[in-house]
Design an enzyme around this catalytic site. Structure first.
Site, PDB file in Angstrom:
ATOM      1  N   ASP A 156       4.409 -58.042 105.349  1.00  0.00           N
ATOM      2  CA  ASP A 156       4.382 -56.591 105.107  1.00  0.00           C
ATOM      3  C   ASP A 156       5.315 -56.236 103.950  1.00  0.00           C
ATOM      4  O   ASP A 156       6.044 -57.090 103.453  1.00  0.00           O
ATOM      5  CB  ASP A 156       4.750 -55.812 106.388  1.00  0.00           C
ATOM      6  CG  ASP A 156       5.988 -56.366 107.072  1.00  0.00           C
ATOM      7  OD1 ASP A 156       6.766 -57.088 106.430  1.00  0.00           O
ATOM      8  OD2 ASP A 156       6.179 -56.078 108.269  1.00  0.00           O
ATOM      9  N   ASN A 225      10.212 -50.639 118.866  1.00  0.00           N
ATOM     10  CA  ASN A 225       9.104 -49.904 119.496  1.00  0.00           C
ATOM     11  C   ASN A 225       7.892 -50.815 119.751  1.00  0.00           C
ATOM     12  O   ASN A 225       6.817 -50.336 120.071  1.00  0.00           O
ATOM     13  CB  ASN A 225       8.691 -48.702 118.624  1.00  0.00           C
ATOM     14  CG  ASN A 225       8.228 -49.137 117.238  1.00  0.00           C
ATOM     15  OD1 ASN A 225       8.154 -50.323 116.935  1.00  0.00           O
ATOM     16  ND2 ASN A 225       7.901 -48.159 116.398  1.00  0.00           N
ATOM     17  N   HIS A 227       6.478 -52.852 117.483  1.00  0.00           N
ATOM     18  CA  HIS A 227       5.584 -53.114 116.341  1.00  0.00           C
ATOM     19  C   HIS A 227       5.667 -54.574 115.884  1.00  0.00           C
ATOM     20  O   HIS A 227       6.679 -55.241 116.063  1.00  0.00           O
ATOM     21  CB  HIS A 227       5.810 -52.135 115.186  1.00  0.00           C
ATOM     22  CG  HIS A 227       7.050 -52.349 114.385  1.00  0.00           C
ATOM     23  ND1 HIS A 227       7.738 -51.315 113.812  1.00  0.00           N
ATOM     24  CD2 HIS A 227       7.720 -53.452 114.022  1.00  0.00           C
ATOM     25  CE1 HIS A 227       8.768 -51.783 113.137  1.00  0.00           C
ATOM     26  NE2 HIS A 227       8.785 -53.081 113.256  1.00  0.00           N
ATOM     27  N   GLU A 232       2.556 -49.987 113.778  1.00  0.00           N
ATOM     28  CA  GLU A 232       3.283 -49.121 114.701  1.00  0.00           C
ATOM     29  C   GLU A 232       2.450 -48.875 115.963  1.00  0.00           C
ATOM     30  O   GLU A 232       1.236 -49.126 115.964  1.00  0.00           O
ATOM     31  CB  GLU A 232       3.578 -47.773 114.010  1.00  0.00           C
ATOM     32  CG  GLU A 232       4.430 -47.886 112.757  1.00  0.00           C
ATOM     33  CD  GLU A 232       5.898 -48.219 113.025  1.00  0.00           C
ATOM     34  OE1 GLU A 232       6.213 -48.846 114.049  1.00  0.00           O
ATOM     35  OE2 GLU A 232       6.723 -47.844 112.177  1.00  0.00           O
TER      36      GLU A 232
HETATM   37  C1  GLP Z   1      10.598 -54.605 110.227  1.00  0.00           C
HETATM   38  C2  GLP Z   1       9.557 -55.563 109.673  1.00  0.00           C
HETATM   39  C3  GLP Z   1       9.046 -56.496 110.727  1.00  0.00           C
HETATM   40  C4  GLP Z   1      10.213 -57.117 111.440  1.00  0.00           C
HETATM   41  C5  GLP Z   1      10.996 -56.048 112.146  1.00  0.00           C
HETATM   42  C6  GLP Z   1      12.163 -56.569 112.926  1.00  0.00           C
HETATM   43  O1  GLP Z   1      10.034 -53.511 110.804  1.00  0.00           O
HETATM   44  N1  GLP Z   1       8.445 -54.881 109.124  1.00  0.00           N
HETATM   45  O2  GLP Z   1       8.215 -57.462 110.128  1.00  0.00           O
HETATM   46  O3  GLP Z   1       9.727 -58.053 112.365  1.00  0.00           O
HETATM   47  O4  GLP Z   1      11.498 -55.168 111.153  1.00  0.00           O
HETATM   48  O5  GLP Z   1      13.222 -56.854 112.069  1.00  0.00           O
HETATM   49  P1  GLP Z   1      14.547 -57.558 112.522  1.00  0.00           P
HETATM   50  O6  GLP Z   1      14.216 -58.997 112.711  1.00  0.00           O
HETATM   51  O7  GLP Z   1      15.487 -57.331 111.381  1.00  0.00           O
HETATM   52  O8  GLP Z   1      14.990 -56.915 113.784  1.00  0.00           O
END
Ligand code: GLP
Length: 322
Positions: A156, A225, A227, A232
Site C-alpha cells: 500500500d 481497527n 485493517h 479499512e
Molecule cells: C498501516 C499500513 C499497514 C500496516 C499497519 C500496521 O496502516 N498500511 O500495512 O500493517 O499500518 O502498522 P504497524 O506494524 O506499524 O503497527
C-alpha cells in the site's frame, strides 16, 4: 530499574501591599530502559499587588520545559526491537551491553526463496515487520539466500506522498530492503503515489501482479481497527486494488510517521481484499497491543467490519504473534 526524582523549591512572602510566590521544580523520570528519560524543569511566579481594598493587580507567570530523551528505535537491535521482540523472560541487554534481539532470519522468507527463486513477495511496511526485513536482508548478505530472481511489491501507499518522503512506504522499503540489498528498481513494483491518475495506478498494479503469475507470499500487518493493507473496516471481500478513504483512527495511529496529523493523507492506495486473498500464502504479523484485534480476527466471526477476519477463509494463512 529507573528512578523518579522530584525536586521542588519555593519562596513565599510579602507584606500588606504585596504577596509573592516564586517556585521552581525539576523532575526526572528514568525509564527502565537505559538512556530513556523524561526530564521537566519548571518555574512559576505569582505576585499580587494590593493597590486598595478594592483593587488588586495580579501577575502570574510560569515556564516549563520537557526534555524527552529516547533511544531511537529505527535500527536493528535498537531498543524498539528489544521491547517489541523480546518476551519478558529475555534480558534487555546482552552480556556485551548491546540490546538483546530475539530471533534469526525469518525462516518463512528463506524457505520461500529456496523453494522458488523467482518468488513474488507482497510486503507491508510499518513497525511490525521491520525487524523481519532486517534479518532477512542480513541473511541475504551472508549469502544464505539469493533474491536476485525475486520480485517485491509494496502492499500500500499514502496518496500524494513522494517516495523520498520519510513517511512513505516506498522510503520504508528503501531503508530496510532496497538500500541494504542494493536491489535494482526492476525488482520492485510500487505504487506511484504522485501519479495524476491514481485509479490507473491500481489497474496497472493488478495487471503487473497477474503478469508475474500472482503473489507467492503476502506479508501483512494489522491496524488497530483490523485493517489489512489500507483496507479499512467495510472493505468488500471482492475489493480490488484501489484508492481508499482512510479512517481517522488509522491516520492518528500512523501520525508518528509524519510531522503531525495534518500532514497525514486522507487517501491511500492499497491492494484490495480479493488481491490479498489471491496470494498463494499469507502471513500476518502482530505484536503486543494488537492482541484484542488479533483475537477478533482469528476467533471472531468472519466480517468485513474486521477485514483481517476474512483471512480465515484463506487456506494457507498464518498469524505470527508474540
Ligand atoms: C498501516 C499500513 C499497514 C500496516 C499497519 C500496521 O496502516 N498500511 O500495512 O500493517 O499500518 O502498522 P504497524 O506494524 O506499524 O503497527
Amino acid at each position: 530499574p529507573g528512578f523518579i526524582k522530584e525536586h521542588n523549591a519555593s519562596l513565599t512572602g510579602g507584606n500588606k501591599w504585596l504577596r509573592r510566590y516564586v517556585g521552581a521544580s525539576y523532575s526526572n523520570n528514568e525509564s527502565y530502559v537505559k538512556g530513556n528519560a523524561y526530564t521537566r524543569v519548571g518555574m512559576r511566579g505569582n505576585f499580587d499587588f494590593i493597590v486598595t481594598k478594592q483593587i488588586k493587580i495580579s501577575l502570574n507567570t510560569s515556564w516549563t520545559r520537557g526534555i524527552n530523551k529516547r533511544v531511537p528505535a529505527a535500527w536493528a537491535g535498537g531498543i524498539g526491537d528489544a521491547m517489541s521482540n523480546a518476551l519478558p523472560i529475555y534480558p534487555v541487554y546482552n552480556d556485551d551491553k548491546t540490546y538483546f534481539r530475539n530471533g534469526t532470519s525469518n525462516p518463512v522468507f528463506r524457505h520461500q526463496v529456496k523453494q522458488k527463486p523467482a518468488s513474488v513477495f507482497c510486503l507491508a511496511s510499518g513497525d511490525t515487520p521491520r525487524l523481519a526485513y532486517q534479518l532477512f536482508a542480513e541473511a541475504v548478505l551472508k549469502e544464505e539466500v539469493d533474491v536476485s530472481g525475486c520480485t517485491f511489491i509494496g502492499l500500500d501507499e499514502w496518496l500524494g506522498i513522494p517516495s523520498d518522503n520519510e513517511g512513505s512506504c516506498a522510503s520504508f522499503f528503501q531503508r530496510y530492503l532496497t538500500a541494504p540489498l542494493h536491489l535494482p528498481a526492476q525488482q520492485w513494483l510500487l505504487f506511484d503515489a504522485m501519479a495524476t491518475d491514481a485509479r490507473q495506478q491500481c489497474t496497472i498494479m493488478d495487471e503487473q501482479i497477474a503478469a508475474k503469475g500472482g503473489i507467492d507470499l503476502m506479508l501483512v500487518g494489522i491496524g488497530m481497527n483490523g485493517h489489512i493493507g489500507f483496507n479499512e473496516p467495510g472493505s468488500s471481500i471482492f475489493s480490488k486494488t484501489r484508492l481508499i478513504n482512510l479512517d481517522n483512527s488509522t491516520r492518528i495511529s500512523n501520525s508518528h510517521e509524519f510531522q503531525n496529523i495534518t500532514k497525514v493523507p486522507r487517501l491511500a492506495l492499497t491492494m484490495g481484499i480479493s488481491t490479498i486473498l489471491s496470494a498463494k500464502r499469507i502471513a500476518l504479523m502482530a505484536w503486543g497491543m494488537k492482541a484484542p484485534i488479533v483475537a477478533r480476527s482469528v476467533e471472531g466471526q468472519v466480517t468485513e467490519q474486521v477485514p483481517a477476519s476474512i483471512l480465515q477463509q484463506h487456506n494457507n494463512c498464518e498469524f505470527v504473534v508474540d
